[in-house]
Design a protein around this motif. Structure first.
Motif, mmCIF file in Angstrom:
data_model
loop_
_atom_site.group_PDB
_atom_site.id
_atom_site.type_symbol
_atom_site.label_atom_id
_atom_site.label_comp_id
_atom_site.label_asym_id
_atom_site.label_seq_id
_atom_site.Cartn_x
_atom_site.Cartn_y
_atom_site.Cartn_z
ATOM 1 N N ARG A 162 -76.453 73.766 -58.184
ATOM 2 C CA ARG A 162 -76.720 73.003 -56.957
ATOM 3 C C ARG A 162 -76.290 73.783 -55.724
ATOM 4 N N GLU A 210 -83.824 69.467 -56.494
ATOM 5 C CA GLU A 210 -82.747 68.497 -56.622
ATOM 6 C C GLU A 210 -83.084 67.397 -57.625
ATOM 7 N N ASP A 246 -81.066 66.521 -60.958
ATOM 8 C CA ASP A 246 -80.567 65.183 -61.275
ATOM 9 C C ASP A 246 -80.919 64.803 -62.709
#
Length: 674
Positions: A27, A85, A89
């Motif tokens: 990330r 992203e 997730d």
């Protein structure tokens, strides 16, 4: 489940913990192509290991999750999808599912259906498919045929990405003796990895040199050829050749495109892991202790030896010190790092923040704190409850915070602290704090508080720990079921700890877990009060020579302007005359002072005092009936309800086999000092 199976699950859990760490790094990797690719490869290898171990152990659902997760990462390695992203997730959800599946397997609970997760993984694997680029194909066509034909889809993507990021390509020829092939090949690859990326390797055997293995490597690096040759100079049979004509034709360099919690399995296993060096050191210490003890026994039983008393005293001191050293090392084997527990807590908080749609920064300090494994395992669930409570009830939404003059992003801090031999863990937030009016309204709605007057602040704080109490009107994914802080308090008390809370409306809330002692060595002073012997940490005592009048004294010391408190008052003891011997071992302990009808003894102590989150020290005089010597003691915890023994840190066995309680002076004095 037998011990071998538990060890097997703990090994998988270790890999899952490392996957969490790598996903966090992904990330934050941004658009750094090489770093990002290395992280994806690392996660892929760990997932592959999890899949293999799960299949071997008969954990079918765990293996299926890992297989689907592996497919997603393989697509990312091959460049067919971007790890945006949303995809990250999904990766984190898959890792959560692996962790949950491990816990269920360890508990013998049937797995829930994972259909939604498998659908998400499959959609992410086949979504946003990126086709081949003409420039990528042009790059591949210009490298040697035997290397291009060996490229996997992932390696083709890695090659094109490296060139787009400005890397130059090289072919490297290397020759190794069969006898030393494995060692030398690893050394070359490690050296190359410091300056670039090994895209692919192609082995070959030369019939004229059957004792050699030859390799050709395709290598990408932004370092010029002269520096690379200098760094590879130690390898005589390695030849570097640049592929000058390779590059992205007629197109500028471009960056990579990008787009926008479970309890620990180890808590179910009653074993700890340690390294062989520690065990070797412990074995050596034990053998040295055996030799010293044997030598002392021989000297003591041999009448002809006539060993001087000074020599026997020296041997005695050495043996005692050696025993304590071995004991200390054995205690340390029980200690584990609190870091994984704190990181799991932070991950649970981040997941809760995403579900709630709140912007929250999480800060973790004290990860290097070592705790007894039993305590570290017991903290997992309570900390996750506290972090979710902080996200759901503590942190406001961004607009509310901005309107109140706060940073739009909230902050939750998880802090592990050790002071004076006692450990604490705090979960604090800078949110709305605990509102007594809101608590009162909820209490009236639930029929708990029927008075027209609102609850005061202290009663409000107490009420939030009542089973079934909640301030929300409806059930959410995070709260509203009436389960939470009462569970936290119960679990912590059963572990022998204590939960405290402080809050200021509009500023924030802090929950503090005060942990009990389980095992530990401590220098202690034996004292007598009310006919019983107690131990006080020697580090807290400054002086203990003054004789004072006996009786219920609480005031100011005559020798110094210090607050003075009677130990009998602290322990709730009567003032009937009682005497007790202070000699825990009559053969080894010198004669000690004891109480009489008219005299007691004053000890001056240095006590830690915490006010407003700031820790300071103050001197206090404590009147006791008698004072003994200083000795090394092994402190043991008092079990699941130790937190209710106010002011008692644990217990120890003295030299004569009798039991003495170990006092927690700061806690005992907290209600007596102004």
């Amino acid at each position: 489940m037998d011990q071998a199976q538990k060890e097997f699950l703990v090994e998988i859990e270790g890999l899952v913990e490392q996957i969490y760490v790598d996903l966090d790094a992904l990330r934050g990797a941004g658009s750094e192509g090489r770093v990002r690719r290395e992280l994806i490869d690392r996660v892929f290898r760990r997932i592959h290991s999890v899949k293999g171990l799960a299949a071997t152990g008969g954990l079918q659902v765990l293996s299926q999750i890992a297989h689907a997760f592996e497919n997603l990462l393989d697509a990312a390695r091959a460049g067919r999808i971007d790890l945006a992203e949303a995809v990250l997730d999904t990766c984190e959800s898959a890792t959560d599912a692996l962790s949950e599946s491990l816990r269920l397997a360890a508990s013998g609970i049937v797995e829930p259906p994972r259909r939604d997760l498998f659908e998400r993984l499959q959609a992410a694997t086949h979504g946003a498919v990126r086709g081949s680029n003409d420039d990528d194909e042009a790059i591949i066509e210009r490298i040697p045929l035997e290397l291009s034909q060996a490229l996997t889809q992932a390696e083709r993507y890695q090659l094109a990405s490296a060139v787009r990021e400005g890397g130059s390509l090289f072919t490297i020829s290397a020759s190794f003796d069969i006898a030393r092939f494995a060692e030398e090949f690893v050394r070359v690859k490690e050296k190359l990895a410091k300056w670039g990326e090994v895209i692919t390797t192609s082995p070959a055997v030369d019939d004229s040199h059957p004792d050699k293995i030859n390799f050709r490597l395709l290598y990408a690096s932004s370092v010029d050829v002269r520096n690379l040759e200098a760094n590879l100079g130690e390898f005589l049979d390695v030849v570097l050749k640049p592929l000058e004509s390779v590059g992205t034709p007629d197109s500028p360099k471009s960056e990579e495109q990008s787009s926008s919690v479970s309890p620990s399995v180890s808590s179910l296993a009653n074993f700890v892991r340690t390294d062989l060096d520690t065990l070797d050191r412990l074995i050596s210490s034990t053998h040295q202790l055996f030799r010293k003890t044997s030598h002392a026994l021989d000297a003591a039983t041999n009448a002809k030896a006539k060993v001087p008393k000074e020599e026997m005293a020296r041997l005695n001191d050495e043996i005692k010190a050696s025993f304590l050293g071995v004991e200390d090392e054995l205690i340390n084997l029980r200690m584990v790092s609190l870091g994984p527990t704190l990181q799991r807590t932070a991950r649970a908080g981040k997941a809760a923040a995403r579900v709630a749609g709140k912007e929250v920064n999480f800060e973790v300090t004290g990860s290097d704190l070592q705790l007894d494994k039993l305590l570290a395992d017991a903290l997992g669930d309570p900390l996750i409850h506290l972090i979710r409570n902080a996200v759901d009830h503590g942190i406001e939404d961004a607009d509310t915070r901005a309107h109140a003059g706060k940073n739009r992003r909230g902050t939750i801090r998880i802090e592990a602290i050790n002071d004076g031999g006692r450990s604490r863990v705090k979960v604090s937030d800078d949110g709305r704090g605990i509102n007594p009016d809101l608590i009162s309204a909820a209490a009236k709605r639930l029929g708990i508080h029927e008075s027209e007057t609102d609850l005061d602040f202290e009663r409000s704080l107490r009420l939030i720990f009542r089973p079934g109490f909640t301030t929300v009107d409806s059930v959410s994914d995070l709260s509203g079921r009436g389960v939470g802080l009462d569970v936290v308090e119960t679990v912590i008390e059963q572990s022998g700890g204590e939960l405290r809370v402080s809050s200021k409306p509009g500023v924030g809330t802090t929950f503090e877990i005060r942990l009990p002692v389980t095992f530990g060595l401590m220098e202690a002073r034996v004292v007598v009060s009310g006919g019983n012997r107690y131990c006080i940490a020697a580090s807290q005592i400054i002086t203990s020579d003054e004789t004072v009048d006996s009786g219920a004294r609480t005031g100011t010391s005559n020798s110094e302007q210090l607050p003075e408190v009677s130990m009998r008052d602290l322990l709730g003891q009567s003032y009937v005359k009682q005497t007790v011997s202070l000699r825990s071992d009559a053969s080894k302990t010198p004669e000690l002072k004891h109480s009489s009808t008219h005299q007691a003894h004053l000890i001056i102590c240095n006590i830690a005092d915490e006010q407003g989150g700031t820790i300071s020290t103050r001197r206090v005089g404590i009147v006791v009936d008698g004072i003994g010597g200083t000795e090394k003691i092994l402190v043991r915890g008092l079990g699941r309800h130790a937190g209710r023994w106010y002011g008692i840190a644990g217990a120890t066995e003295l030299g004569d086999g009798s039991i003495a309680l170990v006092l927690d002076l700061p806690r005992l004095l907290s209600g007596y000092l102004p």
